[in-house]
Design a protein around this motif. Structure first.
Motif, PDB file in Angstrom:
ATOM      1  N   ARG A 257     -34.391   1.134 -52.526  1.00 15.21           N
ATOM      2  CA  ARG A 257     -34.155   0.181 -53.614  1.00 15.21           C
ATOM      3  C   ARG A 257     -33.945  -1.238 -53.092  1.00 15.21           C
ATOM      4  O   ARG A 257     -34.698  -2.149 -53.410  1.00 15.21           O
ATOM      5  N   ARG A 258     -32.928  -1.425 -52.274  1.00 17.96           N
ATOM      6  CA  ARG A 258     -32.593  -2.772 -51.800  1.00 17.96           C
ATOM      7  C   ARG A 258     -33.416  -3.190 -50.590  1.00 17.96           C
ATOM      8  O   ARG A 258     -33.401  -4.356 -50.202  1.00 17.96           O
ATOM      9  N   LYS A 259     -34.104  -2.228 -49.965  1.00 19.01           N
ATOM     10  CA  LYS A 259     -34.956  -2.501 -48.796  1.00 19.01           C
ATOM     11  C   LYS A 259     -34.157  -2.995 -47.591  1.00 19.01           C
ATOM     12  O   LYS A 259     -34.736  -3.561 -46.662  1.00 19.01           O
ATOM     13  N   ASN A 260     -32.834  -2.793 -47.624  1.00 18.04           N
ATOM     14  CA  ASN A 260     -32.045  -3.152 -46.448  1.00 18.04           C
ATOM     15  C   ASN A 260     -32.084  -2.006 -45.435  1.00 18.04           C
ATOM     16  O   ASN A 260     -32.460  -0.888 -45.755  1.00 18.04           O
ATOM     17  N   TRP A 261     -31.690  -2.295 -44.194  1.00 14.08           N
ATOM     18  CA  TRP A 261     -31.766  -1.310 -43.114  1.00 14.08           C
ATOM     19  C   TRP A 261     -30.370  -0.899 -42.678  1.00 14.08           C
ATOM     20  O   TRP A 261     -29.506  -1.743 -42.461  1.00 14.08           O
ATOM     21  N   LYS A 262     -30.161   0.403 -42.553  1.00 19.03           N
ATOM     22  CA  LYS A 262     -28.860   0.912 -42.135  1.00 19.03           C
ATOM     23  C   LYS A 262     -29.031   2.039 -41.124  1.00 19.03           C
ATOM     24  O   LYS A 262     -30.025   2.771 -41.157  1.00 19.03           O
ATOM     25  N   VAL A 263     -28.040   2.171 -40.238  1.00 16.43           N
ATOM     26  CA  VAL A 263     -28.057   3.258 -39.261  1.00 16.43           C
ATOM     27  C   VAL A 263     -27.706   4.562 -39.965  1.00 16.43           C
ATOM     28  O   VAL A 263     -26.703   4.643 -40.673  1.00 16.43           O
ATOM     29  N   ARG A 264     -28.537   5.571 -39.753  1.00 15.11           N
ATOM     30  CA  ARG A 264     -28.301   6.882 -40.337  1.00 15.11           C
ATOM     31  C   ARG A 264     -28.445   7.961 -39.255  1.00 15.11           C
ATOM     32  O   ARG A 264     -29.267   7.836 -38.356  1.00 15.11           O
ATOM     33  N   LYS A 265     -27.637   8.978 -39.375  1.00 14.96           N
ATOM     34  CA  LYS A 265     -27.783  10.137 -38.500  1.00 14.96           C
ATOM     35  C   LYS A 265     -28.790  11.093 -39.139  1.00 14.96           C
ATOM     36  O   LYS A 265     -28.654  11.447 -40.311  1.00 14.96           O
ATOM     37  N   PHE A 266     -29.804  11.496 -38.378  1.00 13.44           N
ATOM     38  CA  PHE A 266     -30.838  12.389 -38.892  1.00 13.44           C
ATOM     39  C   PHE A 266     -30.768  13.746 -38.194  1.00 13.44           C
ATOM     40  O   PHE A 266     -30.546  13.814 -36.983  1.00 13.44           O
ATOM     41  N   ILE A 267     -30.954  14.803 -38.980  1.00 14.09           N
ATOM     42  CA  ILE A 267     -31.042  16.153 -38.428  1.00 14.09           C
ATOM     43  C   ILE A 267     -32.349  16.775 -38.923  1.00 14.09           C
ATOM     44  O   ILE A 267     -32.574  16.898 -40.132  1.00 14.09           O
ATOM     45  N   LEU A 268     -33.202  17.142 -37.994  1.00 11.33           N
ATOM     46  CA  LEU A 268     -34.515  17.718 -38.289  1.00 11.33           C
ATOM     47  C   LEU A 268     -34.448  19.234 -38.148  1.00 11.33           C
ATOM     48  O   LEU A 268     -34.043  19.753 -37.099  1.00 11.33           O
ATOM     49  N   ARG A 269     -34.821  19.942 -39.206  1.00 12.03           N
ATOM     50  CA  ARG A 269     -34.806  21.409 -39.192  1.00 12.03           C
ATOM     51  C   ARG A 269     -36.192  21.957 -39.510  1.00 12.03           C
ATOM     52  O   ARG A 269     -36.982  21.318 -40.208  1.00 12.03           O
ATOM     53  N   ASP A 270     -36.452  23.163 -39.006  1.00  7.12           N
ATOM     54  CA  ASP A 270     -37.721  23.818 -39.312  1.00  7.12           C
ATOM     55  C   ASP A 270     -37.481  25.017 -40.232  1.00  7.12           C
ATOM     56  O   ASP A 270     -36.371  25.514 -40.353  1.00  7.12           O
ATOM     57  N   ASP A 271     -38.513  25.445 -40.899  1.00  2.45           N
ATOM     58  CA  ASP A 271     -38.535  26.700 -41.665  1.00  2.45           C
ATOM     59  C   ASP A 271     -37.280  26.941 -42.505  1.00  2.45           C
ATOM     60  O   ASP A 271     -36.511  27.852 -42.215  1.00  2.45           O
ATOM     61  N   PRO A 272     -37.040  26.205 -43.579  1.00  2.04           N
ATOM     62  CA  PRO A 272     -37.927  25.196 -44.170  1.00  2.04           C
ATOM     63  C   PRO A 272     -37.833  23.836 -43.473  1.00  2.04           C
ATOM     64  O   PRO A 272     -36.817  23.511 -42.861  1.00  2.04           O
ATOM     65  N   ALA A 273     -38.944  23.105 -43.566  1.00  3.58           N
ATOM     66  CA  ALA A 273     -39.083  21.835 -42.854  1.00  3.58           C
ATOM     67  C   ALA A 273     -38.389  20.709 -43.619  1.00  3.58           C
ATOM     68  O   ALA A 273     -38.940  20.167 -44.578  1.00  3.58           O
ATOM     69  N   PHE A 274     -37.181  20.364 -43.178  1.00  2.00           N
ATOM     70  CA  PHE A 274     -36.417  19.304 -43.829  1.00  2.00           C
ATOM     71  C   PHE A 274     -35.810  18.366 -42.788  1.00  2.00           C
ATOM     72  O   PHE A 274     -35.498  18.765 -41.665  1.00  2.00           O
ATOM     73  N   MET A 275     -35.654  17.126 -43.195  1.00  2.00           N
ATOM     74  CA  MET A 275     -34.977  16.123 -42.385  1.00  2.00           C
ATOM     75  C   MET A 275     -33.875  15.533 -43.256  1.00  2.00           C
ATOM     76  O   MET A 275     -34.159  14.854 -44.245  1.00  2.00           O
ATOM     77  N   HIS A 276     -32.620  15.810 -42.929  1.00  2.00           N
ATOM     78  CA  HIS A 276     -31.490  15.301 -43.694  1.00  2.00           C
ATOM     79  C   HIS A 276     -30.921  14.077 -43.001  1.00  2.00           C
ATOM     80  O   HIS A 276     -30.909  13.993 -41.779  1.00  2.00           O
ATOM     81  N   TYR A 277     -30.447  13.126 -43.795  1.00  5.22           N
ATOM     82  CA  TYR A 277     -29.839  11.943 -43.195  1.00  5.22           C
ATOM     83  C   TYR A 277     -28.440  11.718 -43.761  1.00  5.22           C
ATOM     84  O   TYR A 277     -28.158  12.019 -44.915  1.00  5.22           O
ATOM     85  N   TYR A 278     -27.577  11.208 -42.867  1.00  5.59           N
ATOM     86  CA  TYR A 278     -26.151  11.113 -43.151  1.00  5.59           C
ATOM     87  C   TYR A 278     -25.631   9.723 -42.788  1.00  5.59           C
ATOM     88  O   TYR A 278     -26.203   9.032 -41.945  1.00  5.59           O
ATOM     89  N   ASP A 279     -24.514   9.357 -43.385  1.00  5.14           N
ATOM     90  CA  ASP A 279     -23.767   8.196 -42.919  1.00  5.14           C
ATOM     91  C   ASP A 279     -23.018   8.649 -41.667  1.00  5.14           C
ATOM     92  O   ASP A 279     -22.154   9.526 -41.750  1.00  5.14           O
ATOM     93  N   PRO A 280     -23.348   8.116 -40.479  1.00  2.00           N
ATOM     94  CA  PRO A 280     -22.725   8.614 -39.241  1.00  2.00           C
ATOM     95  C   PRO A 280     -21.232   8.383 -39.155  1.00  2.00           C
ATOM     96  O   PRO A 280     -20.549   8.984 -38.328  1.00  2.00           O
ATOM     97  N   THR A 281     -20.692   7.519 -40.025  1.00  3.47           N
ATOM     98  CA  THR A 281     -19.260   7.210 -39.976  1.00  3.47           C
ATOM     99  C   THR A 281     -18.432   8.137 -40.864  1.00  3.47           C
ATOM    100  O   THR A 281     -17.208   8.099 -40.816  1.00  3.47           O
ATOM    101  N   LYS A 282     -19.105   8.968 -41.671  1.00  6.17           N
ATOM    102  CA  LYS A 282     -18.380   9.793 -42.639  1.00  6.17           C
ATOM    103  C   LYS A 282     -18.569  11.282 -42.378  1.00  6.17           C
ATOM    104  O   LYS A 282     -18.870  11.691 -41.279  1.00  6.17           O
TER     105      LYS A 282
END
Length: 351
Positions: A257-282
């Motif tokens: 929406r705002r097109k701003n950039w923020k640091v996110r923690k990503f976790i990539l999983r297989d079967d099912p293929a998902f990539m979740h992202y988190y606020d690394p501070t929370k």
């Protein structure tokens, strides 16, 4: 002559004045740790001299935060950092220790003991031991175990760990094995899964790991999840969290929406293929997820509005099957290559 840079990347840091935790860009050199508000900043927000400093890892000053380590300066000022996963913390801790040792003129750096004062032999390398435990053929087997109307997936009992350590001649008896297992628990390599093991971990006893068939544990980077009623949350774990963790770490993400950039923690999983992202501070609740089945990922040199936020280099884009675009930035060119390769593999093989 400028000090040589040893390591750089995103970590979460506790403020020295306020108690807030924020993601910062950290650069380790031969004699100091510098941290920046943004990767593109020309001058650091602060600098931590390593001469006379000590390092504490794991740091248990903040019980609800895992993977924290502490640098205490010669003037006794504490600086707390949090990594996004076990391997990342180990890399930082190892390199900072090496830098401190070099400054001390080659004398061996004596690591501070943990809160429970577990003394392990100097020849024991918990990181190497953890790798052996994770071995698919000869390691500790991950199981689906049922307990108190809950099903724990990708876990094992405390007795299983102790038996394995003795059978592989990593310990001579159960007391020695308990010390090793407690060390692995303190370091964050092993995590408590059920109520009994969590009580043991929080007890403060010297051997917080429980040699018990009812005490359940899991590997920190496994695909562990619990089904049914949980003492922590009364919800069923979603199907998308069931896959094995393939890769994890911090990336810079552009908002939709705002097109701003923020640091996110990503976790990539297989079967099912998902990539979740988190606020690394929370906490552990994801901010969102990317379904990768049938998606396309490519390196890109330009992103709309990126220049406006001083974001440049190591960019890549994920286009999902429903044509949603995600723009991300890795810390280095090599890291971008690794993420692209991992996402491509999961998008083709995962469901």
């Amino acid at each position: 002559m400028e000090p040589q840079e040893i390591r750089e990347g995103y970590l979460v840091k506790k403020g020295t004045v306020l108690n807030s935790w924020k993601a910062v860009w950290v650069v380790l050199s031969e004699d100091a740790v510098e941290f920046y508000k943004k990767k593109t900043d020309s001058s650091p927000k602060g600098m931590i001299p390593l001469k006379g400093a000590t390092l504490t890892s794991p740091c248990q000053d903040y019980g609800k935060r895992t993977l924290v380590f502490k640098i205490t300066t010669d003037k006794k000022q504490d600086h707390f950092f949090q990594a996004s996963h076990v391997e990342e913390r180990e890399f930082w801790v190892k390199d900072i220790k090496r830098a401190i040792t070099c400054i001390q003129g080659g004398r061996k750096f004596a690591r501070k003991s943990t809160r429970r004062s577990i003394r392990l032999p100097e020849t024991v390398n918990l990181n190497e031991l953890y790798v052996l435990m994770r071995d698919q053929d000869d390691g500790v087997k991950e199981l689906k175990l049922e307990q108190e109307n809950r099903v724990f997936n990708h876990c094992f009992t405390g007795v299983t760990v102790i038996d394995w350590l003795i059978s592989k001649e990593k310990a001579r008896n159960r007391n020695e094995a308990l010390m090793l297992a407690t060390g692995l628990l303190n370091e964050g390599f092993l995590q408590p899964a059920g109520d009994l093991s969590k009580e043991g971990a929080e007890s403060g006893d010297q051997t917080a790991f429980l040699d018990d068939t009812l005490a359940l544990y899991y590997f920190a980077d496994s695909g562990f999840f619990c089904e049914g009623y949980s003492s922590d949350e009364d919800t069923l774990v979603k199907e998308e969290f069931r896959g094995n963790i393939i890769k994890q770490g911090c990336l810079l993400k552009q908002g939709h929406r705002r097109k701003n950039w923020k640091v996110r923690k990503f976790i990539l999983r297989d079967d099912p293929a998902f990539m979740h992202y988190y606020d690394p501070t929370k906490g552990d609740d994801p901010l969102g997820s990317i379904h990768l089945r049938g998606s396309v990922v490519t390196a890109v040199e330009f992103v709309p509005d990126a220049k406006k936020y001083d974001v440049d280099g190591n960019l890549f884009e994920i286009i999902t099957s429903d044509e949603t675009h995600y723009f991300l930035q890795a810390a280095t060119a090599e890291e971008r290559k690794e993420w692209i390769k991992a996402v491509q593999a999961v998008s083709k093989s995962g469901k």
